[in-house]
Design an enzyme around this catalytic site. Structure first.
Site, PDB file in Angstrom:
ATOM      1  N   ASN A  45       0.811  -1.292  -0.161  1.00 22.27           N
ATOM      2  CA  ASN A  45       0.147  -0.007   0.001  1.00 22.27           C
ATOM      3  C   ASN A  45       0.981   1.233  -0.032  1.00 22.27           C
ATOM      4  O   ASN A  45       1.970   1.266   0.601  1.00 22.27           O
ATOM      5  CB  ASN A  45      -1.039  -0.045   1.293  1.00 22.27           C
ATOM      6  CG  ASN A  45      -0.343   0.696   2.483  1.00 22.27           C
ATOM      7  OD1 ASN A  45      -0.587   2.164   2.480  1.00 22.27           O
ATOM      8  ND2 ASN A  45       0.084  -0.103   3.257  1.00 22.27           N
ATOM      9  N   ILE A 102      -0.753   4.776   0.503  1.00 19.98           N
ATOM     10  CA  ILE A 102      -2.043   5.604   0.620  1.00 19.98           C
ATOM     11  C   ILE A 102      -1.518   7.030   0.682  1.00 19.98           C
ATOM     12  O   ILE A 102      -2.383   7.867   0.347  1.00 19.98           O
ATOM     13  CB  ILE A 102      -2.817   5.217   2.037  1.00 19.98           C
ATOM     14  CG1 ILE A 102      -3.138   3.583   2.085  1.00 19.98           C
ATOM     15  CG2 ILE A 102      -3.933   5.957   2.249  1.00 19.98           C
ATOM     16  CD1 ILE A 102      -4.059   3.252   0.870  1.00 19.98           C
ATOM     17  N   ASN A 162      -2.654   7.789  16.320  1.00 20.54           N
ATOM     18  CA  ASN A 162      -1.496   7.575  15.696  1.00 20.54           C
ATOM     19  C   ASN A 162      -1.206   8.943  14.832  1.00 20.54           C
ATOM     20  O   ASN A 162      -2.437   9.499  14.294  1.00 20.54           O
ATOM     21  CB  ASN A 162      -1.794   6.376  15.011  1.00 20.54           C
ATOM     22  CG  ASN A 162      -0.539   6.214  13.743  1.00 20.54           C
ATOM     23  OD1 ASN A 162      -0.163   6.906  12.941  1.00 20.54           O
ATOM     24  ND2 ASN A 162       0.220   5.052  14.079  1.00 20.54           N
ATOM     25  N   CYS A 200       8.574   8.688   8.529  1.00 16.67           N
ATOM     26  CA  CYS A 200       8.122   9.833   7.769  1.00 16.67           C
ATOM     27  C   CYS A 200       9.386  10.577   7.264  1.00 16.67           C
ATOM     28  O   CYS A 200      10.239  10.694   8.063  1.00 16.67           O
ATOM     29  CB  CYS A 200       7.251  10.870   8.357  1.00 16.67           C
ATOM     30  SG  CYS A 200       5.609  10.892   7.490  1.00 16.67           S
ATOM     31  N   LYS A 245       6.287   4.114  17.292  1.00 20.91           N
ATOM     32  CA  LYS A 245       6.020   3.167  16.303  1.00 20.91           C
ATOM     33  C   LYS A 245       7.378   3.025  15.448  1.00 20.91           C
ATOM     34  O   LYS A 245       7.499   4.020  14.615  1.00 20.91           O
ATOM     35  CB  LYS A 245       4.789   3.317  15.437  1.00 20.91           C
ATOM     36  CG  LYS A 245       4.782   2.049  14.552  1.00 20.91           C
ATOM     37  CD  LYS A 245       3.060   2.202  13.853  1.00 20.91           C
ATOM     38  CE  LYS A 245       2.804   0.985  12.685  1.00 20.91           C
ATOM     39  NZ  LYS A 245       1.571   1.043  12.363  1.00 20.91           N
ATOM     40  N   THR A 295       5.298  -0.958   7.883  1.00 22.97           N
ATOM     41  CA  THR A 295       5.537  -2.117   6.715  1.00 22.97           C
ATOM     42  C   THR A 295       6.727  -2.002   6.189  1.00 22.97           C
ATOM     43  O   THR A 295       7.720  -1.158   6.295  1.00 22.97           O
ATOM     44  CB  THR A 295       4.408  -1.406   5.408  1.00 22.97           C
ATOM     45  OG1 THR A 295       4.811  -0.086   5.528  1.00 22.97           O
ATOM     46  CG2 THR A 295       3.134  -1.349   5.929  1.00 22.97           C
ATOM     47  N   GLY A 355       2.529  -7.021  12.893  1.00 29.94           N
ATOM     48  CA  GLY A 355       2.898  -7.725  11.661  1.00 29.94           C
ATOM     49  C   GLY A 355       2.311  -8.845  11.010  1.00 29.94           C
ATOM     50  O   GLY A 355       2.786  -9.882  11.688  1.00 29.94           O
TER      51      GLY A 355
HETATM   52  C1  LIG Z   1      -3.699   0.271   4.134  1.00 29.58           C
HETATM   53  C2  LIG Z   1      -2.696   0.526   5.080  1.00 29.58           C
HETATM   54  C3  LIG Z   1      -2.448   1.710   5.847  1.00 29.58           C
HETATM   55  C4  LIG Z   1      -1.709   2.122   6.954  1.00 29.58           C
HETATM   56  N1  LIG Z   1      -1.645   3.353   7.524  1.00 29.58           N
HETATM   57  C5  LIG Z   1      -0.958   3.530   8.449  1.00 29.58           C
HETATM   58  C6  LIG Z   1      -0.752   4.834   9.111  1.00 29.58           C
HETATM   59  O1  LIG Z   1      -1.512   5.544   8.563  1.00 29.58           O
HETATM   60  N2  LIG Z   1       0.199   5.014  10.238  1.00 29.58           N
HETATM   61  C7  LIG Z   1       0.800   3.863  10.738  1.00 29.58           C
HETATM   62  O2  LIG Z   1       1.620   4.043  11.554  1.00 29.58           O
HETATM   63  N3  LIG Z   1       0.778   2.610  10.140  1.00 29.58           N
HETATM   64  C8  LIG Z   1      -0.012   2.435   8.957  1.00 29.58           C
HETATM   65  N4  LIG Z   1      -0.231   1.328   8.299  1.00 29.58           N
HETATM   66  C9  LIG Z   1       0.861   0.089   9.001  1.00 29.58           C
HETATM   67  C10 LIG Z   1       0.142  -0.751   9.881  1.00 29.58           C
HETATM   68  O3  LIG Z   1      -0.378  -0.166  10.775  1.00 29.58           O
HETATM   69  C11 LIG Z   1       0.982  -2.142  10.562  1.00 29.58           C
HETATM   70  O4  LIG Z   1       1.960  -1.343  11.005  1.00 29.58           O
HETATM   71  C12 LIG Z   1       1.407  -2.895   9.414  1.00 29.58           C
HETATM   72  O5  LIG Z   1       0.398  -2.887   8.095  1.00 29.58           O
HETATM   73  C13 LIG Z   1       1.926  -4.134   9.620  1.00 29.58           C
HETATM   74  O6  LIG Z   1       1.010  -4.826  10.138  1.00 29.58           O
HETATM   75  P1  LIG Z   1       0.081  -5.974   9.249  1.00 29.58           P
HETATM   76  O7  LIG Z   1       0.889  -6.779   8.741  1.00 29.58           O
HETATM   77  O8  LIG Z   1      -0.875  -6.622  10.521  1.00 29.58           O
HETATM   78  O9  LIG Z   1      -0.863  -5.354   8.352  1.00 29.58           O
HETATM   79  C14 LIG Z   1      -0.765   0.870   7.215  1.00 29.58           C
HETATM   80  C15 LIG Z   1      -0.974  -0.394   6.786  1.00 29.58           C
HETATM   81  C16 LIG Z   1      -1.810  -0.632   5.736  1.00 29.58           C
HETATM   82  C17 LIG Z   1      -2.025  -2.021   5.124  1.00 29.58           C
END
Ligand SMILES: Cc1cc2nc3c(=O)[nH]c(=O)nc-3n(C[C@H](O)[C@H](O)[C@H](O)COP(=O)(O)O)c2cc1C
Ligand SMILES: Cc1cc2nc3c(=O)[nH]c(=O)nc-3n(C[C@H](O)[C@H](O)[C@H](O)COP(=O)(O)OP(=O)(O)OC[C@H]3O[C@@H](n4cnc5c(N)ncnc54)[C@H](O)[C@@H]3O)c2cc1C
Ligand SMILES: Cc1cc2nc3c(=O)[nH]c(=O)nc-3n(C[C@H](O)[C@H](O)[C@H](O)COP(=O)(O)OP(=O)(O)OC[C@H]3O[C@@H](n4cnc5c(N)ncnc54)[C@H](O)[C@@H]3O)c2cc1C
Ligand SMILES: Cc1cc2nc3c(=O)[nH]c(=O)nc-3n(C[C@H](O)[C@H](O)[C@H](O)COP(=O)(O)O)c2cc1C
Ligand code: FES
Ligand code: FES
Lengths: 262, 304, 304, 262
Positions: free
Chosen positions: B70, B72, B100, B131, B166, B194, B244
């Site tokens: 992603n 976004i 967050n 960031c 984070k 990610t 994760g």
């Molecule tokens: C579509 C999407 C948007 C995300 N937006 C944010 C965000 O705005 N802020 C943030 O700290 N992490 C964001 N993340 C990261 C997630 O919070 C998480 O750290 C990451 O996806 C790993 O976890 P998962 O494998 O369970 O998705 C986003 C992840 C996804 C998939």
């Protein structure tokens, strides 16, 4: 909106690569608005992680049906489901097409599999005309998919890319031809490839007709939380005059004159 | 016999260790028809910035083997609208809200923290430091221990709320970053964000994601996450929140066993909106089967 | 109409860009009953050390979502037995052999390179620098640009063969490492090696892999690999060989399009022993469909 | 060794959670040696990435059969295959049990699903006795799986954990009992849990009987290239007196007195 396992009642190829899947579900059937969709979890291991969005094609006496085209691994796996198997379904989702007073004629403009959400409208609304374009006669879905919907032949305008059925050419040309003669009290609903819908929006604008277009975007969640599926929609209150709206939640249907194509 | 699922993140208590991950759960309300939000331990909201942001051009997401990419680009309503439109709903929930937030300068992090400080009914802030630092030529603040520490100090200066930091997994040595944010005053650490990734459309020879660089999440990244969390747990004294690829109770237990005090569910919310609740149920079953009364008896019991 | 699949890695030519990745193809001979080895572009042999090694205790591998973890620990016959027992078979193949090697000190890399220098029928050496430097307290040489460079210099000093340097993805900034090994004289760069990972058995609360820390490979890592390779291609002038989760021609094309001059197939050899051949066939089909006569017209055509 | 798609002819539950899958393949049938195995690629997306090793249970007139127990997601998915579906198979793999002259009696020692590779031996060899231990009568595979193999009741010694069939207790106790009386001209083949086979090796040693044990390890490739599946085997030529041998290629059968258990 529901999250539940449905039991596949039918899953059958109606035209080459086009399938209809149906299941019985009272709650979903009663909740559906025209133009909404569902998100299906195809369970073939992790090959298809995310849910797949499919429009609600038709609803009839608690039987909900989906019309889909096999284009990739998700839809391929979907086509393998057999009667009696379970499938996790999330929906109905999104805002569908608006309800229109009977005095207005609804012009349905469909491109290929974009025909999918129109069955329900053709069944429940009286005053409609269908402009339906596809590549080849073998992809004509009106008979295979909706045999029990009654309509007059004059309600239907067909175009194909190769002339194997109806007129050879663009469905949007047919639409324009029609609007040139009668543009009063009309409203347009359209679903199909972006390039076609963009043209529909232009024509609608030209003839001063309101259009509602059902957009398609790759979806993550289907419920408005991931912002993966946005479209540029005019909004004078925003600094740049537009904002990204969520196709899954704010759409999939948007007014043609509010969409910014780029 | 009552099972205890309460866990502490330093000075705050969660009714259970199951939280949602930022960006995958909106502002909670979208899920109210699907699950009982009051059953969750915590909710981390979509990454919030000072101004409203529209985010990146489309396409923004794509599926990969066992995961998804992603980009976004932080589309969000901005902190002021969050406070006005979203917070009133969240504050009533039993699940603790973590705001967050992210910014492109250290100062902006401070301004955000100050605004969040006004909210009396939240669990804490979650500082996403992955960031680009605009003033420092776009270097990712989460990959530089000094920048990371200065963000944390600035946030701590401006709020008395619990500060969860984070971390990004895209670093050579996570221990250095973890230590730096701990020393700068972080109350807890959450990870992983990610993994950087990319995907190419072989027909157009362009990126499948408009932004080219995107973030990988989902089950595919779980082994990387477990390893990094274990390393951080062994490095810092503050609590660690594991994220994760968690989609089942078994996944969650891996993280708790290596020492995470809580976990966040991200991508799984998309394909299984009931994932959090099912994880919670699964944790309870595991405890019953193993005759464990207190989930804290599971945390950090990894034998290496 | 003849399709040209020949690619150049600096001073050496491969009959096509499809190679096998070290540790996933043994010494080639094990595959002779399954595929035509002469059809391949290159074969990178199991990581070879100065002495024979028995490797890590069991268990050593485990499946994960879309991938696998391994901690083999370089079980291999050692360079002398390789030369005596394996090289005679490999040298007769049309596929070019790359002698993948690794060591725990800079000097040992030199000794290995000298031994390999004697072999006149190989494509080159592939230097796996993701190994703990024993003299420097166990720091991974692949994550430190200075150590990486000194390994490369030592190898170059001891062989006139093509020197391919294999990078680890577990770094904050791959560009720094890539530049360092290029400046130290590397003739090409291959990447990625495995991502560090870990998995926990929730019943025993022990690691599922005896060595605890292991390496993640397979389709799950592909997006991470594509991104890193694109970055390296944009950083160095020497050719880059793409590795990571490649199991189909589509996958291989992603790597070629972002600029890899060749690719290596790893984990896919396990679940599909014909993967390399199928990829080769798929590349040809793609070329025909897109009316491309020369595979070099695909390489590096990514539009960002 | 072959790599090919076979067509499932039968895939049926014979006892609770125990399935027999069979297919026709002349090449594989003719190539098989007793105690070899195959690696199956279960195609349910990426949920099961690696192939799964399963012993060759029986071969009869070009029909190859596998006997497996559902214990996790791979074997679960395997059990879903239907007649007529294709499955990619790699094998036969490994070195099986040695060929033994007829004057020696082969003592087959099986624990649970470890019985799988013995059917072929019972079919093709005359002079054998089977020591077969399992948990509960419901797991007795001799009838369900091998109904057409002829044997005398005296050839079979059964133990169960709960006494629901045969003698309650360890199969290795039965083996020892037997050897105590007659240890001349015997050879042991064993397959089952490590803890059982370790005991078998001890008993064999005690009575001076040669034993061959079929080991199980998590496998990556099945053909000796990944070194994921090793076992510690004595080798006086190596510095430490042992080396890691590959279970898939150098085994799965090793001499009991050469295995180092730790
Ligand atoms: C579509 C999407 C948007 C995300 N937006 C944010 C965000 O705005 N802020 C943030 O700290 N992490 C964001 N993340 C990261 C997630 O919070 C998480 O750290 C990451 O996806 C790993 O976890 P998962 O494998 O369970 O998705 C986003 C992840 C996804 C998939
Ligand atoms: C609101 C909405 C309604 C739809 N209704 C129908 C319908 O009624 N009938 C029908 O046949 N198709 C419909 N589609 C399209 C359908 O979702 C895609 O064809 C399907 O997801 C493709 O999946 P795949 O795995 O087969 O293809 P893939 O091989 O994964 O991809 C092929 C293409 O499909 C699109 N796609 C893939 N996954 C998604 C996803 N999760 N979300 C959105 N797009 C995706 C992408 O553009 C991709 O390039 C609809 C899409 C949307 C957004
Ligand atoms: C040479 C050999 C012959 C075998 N013959 C038979 C047989 O005839 N019948 C039978 O029922 N079983 C047999 N097995 C065991 C069988 O391979 C496992 O039960 C099966 O792989 C489990 O897969 P799963 O996905 O269902 O379980 P999972 O849920 O993946 O794992 C359950 C356990 O199975 C084992 N396992 C999983 N994957 C593998 C793998 N790729 N390689 C080795 N072990 C694995 C692990 O120990 C794991 O803890 C044999 C194993 C080997 C090595
Ligand atoms: C079982 C196994 C053993 C490996 N051994 C080596 C090795 O000895 N030397 C090396 O440089 N890379 C080794 N690798 C890494 C691979 O060569 C490759 O870089 C990595 O697996 C990523 O590619 P893939 O996803 O296609 O497998 C090994 C990988 C696996 C899975
Ligand atoms: S698909 Fe997630 S917001 Fe629309
Ligand atoms: S499974 Fe790969 S060497 Fe045995």
């Amino acid at each position: 909106m529901f999250l539940k396992n449905i039991v596949v009642e039918k899953n059958k190829e109606v035209k080459s690569d086009h399938f209809i899947m149906s299941f019985k579900d009272k709650e979903i059937a009663e909740d559906v608005r025209k133009g909404q969709f569902v998100e299906l979890k195809i369970n073939d291991g992790l090959g298809n992680l995310l849910r797949k969005p499919i429009s609600i094609h038709d609803v009839y006496e608690n039987k909900v049906s989906l019309l889909y085209k096999v284009i990739g691994k998700g839809t391929k796996a979907l086509s393998k489901y057999k009667k009696g198997e379970e499938l996790s379904i999330l929906g109905p989702l999104g805002n569908g097409f608006p309800n229109i007073a009977d005095d207005k004629e609804i012009l349905l403009v469909a491109g290929g599999i974009g025909f999918a959400p129109f069955s329900l409208i053709m069944r429940e609304v009286k005053n409609w005309k269908l402009f339906y374009g596809f590549r080849d006669a073998s992809e004509f879905l009106l008979e295979g998919a909706t045999s029990d919907i009654h309509y007059e032949n004059e309600q239907i305008f067909i175009t194909t890319d190769n002339g194997s059925m109806g007129t050879k050419g663009f469905v949007t040309d047919k639409l324009e031809e029609y609007l040139r003669e009668n543009s009063q009290n009309k409203i347009i609903f359209s679903c199909g490839p972006n390039i076609m819908m963009k043209k529909v929006a232009e024509i609608a604008n030209q003839y001063n007709v309101v259009s509602y277009l059902s957009l398609e975007e790759y979806m993550g969640c289907g419920i408005g939380v991931c912002a993966g599926c946005v479209a540029k929609i005019k909004n004078p209150d925003k600094p740049d005059g537009w904002e990204f709206k969520k196709v899954c939640k704010d759409g999939p249907v948007f007014r043609g004159d509010e969409i910014i194509w780029d | 016999m009552g099972l205890n699922l309460k866990v502490n993140l330093g000075n705050i208590e969660l009714q259970n260790p199951v939280m949602t991950a930022s960006g995958t759960f909106g502002y909670g309300d979208e899920f109210e028809k699907l699950i009982d939000l009051n059953a969750l331990g915590g909710i981390s909201i979509k990454g919030t910035t000072l101004e409203e942001r529209q985010g990146n051009p489309m396409p923004r997401i794509i599926e990969t083997s066992g995961g998804m990419l992603n980009a976004i680009g932080f589309q969000n309503v901005g902190i002021d609208r969050f406070i006005k439109e979203k917070y009133p709903y969240l504050k009533k929930l039993k699940a603790k809200t973590f705001v967050n937030m992210t910014a492109n300068t250290v100062e902006e992090f401070g301004v955000l923290a100050k605004k969040i400080d006004e909210l009396d009914q939240i669990g804490g802030v979650e500082v996403n430091i992955s960031c680009p630092n605009i003033k420092a030529g776009g270097i990712n603040m989460g990959t530089d221990s000094k920048m990371a520490a200065s963000v944390v100090r600035e946030v701590k200066k401006n709020t008395s709320h619990h500060v969860m930091v984070k971390l990004t997994p895209n670093v050579t040595d996570i221990k250095v970053i973890a230590k730096a944010v701990e020393e700068a005053g972080a109350d807890s650490i959450s990870l992983i964000n990610t993994l950087v990734g990319m995907a190419v459309d072989i027909k157009t020879r362009k990126s499948k994601i408009a932004n080219v660089i995107s973030g990988l999440s989902g089950p595919a990244v779980k082994p990387v996450a477990v390893k990094l969390i274990w390393e951080v747990v062994n490095t810092v004294k503050i609590p660690v929140v594991g994220i994760g690829g968690i989609s089942t109770a078994e996944d969650a237990l891996e993280f708790l066993i290596v020492g995470a005090s809580a976990i966040q569910v991200g991508t799984a919310n998309f394909y299984n909106p009931r994932a959090t609740i099912e994880i919670l149920e699964g944790l309870k079953s595991y405890m019953k089967e193993n005759k464990i009364n207190d989930i804290n008896e599971v945390i950090g019991t990894f034998e290496s």
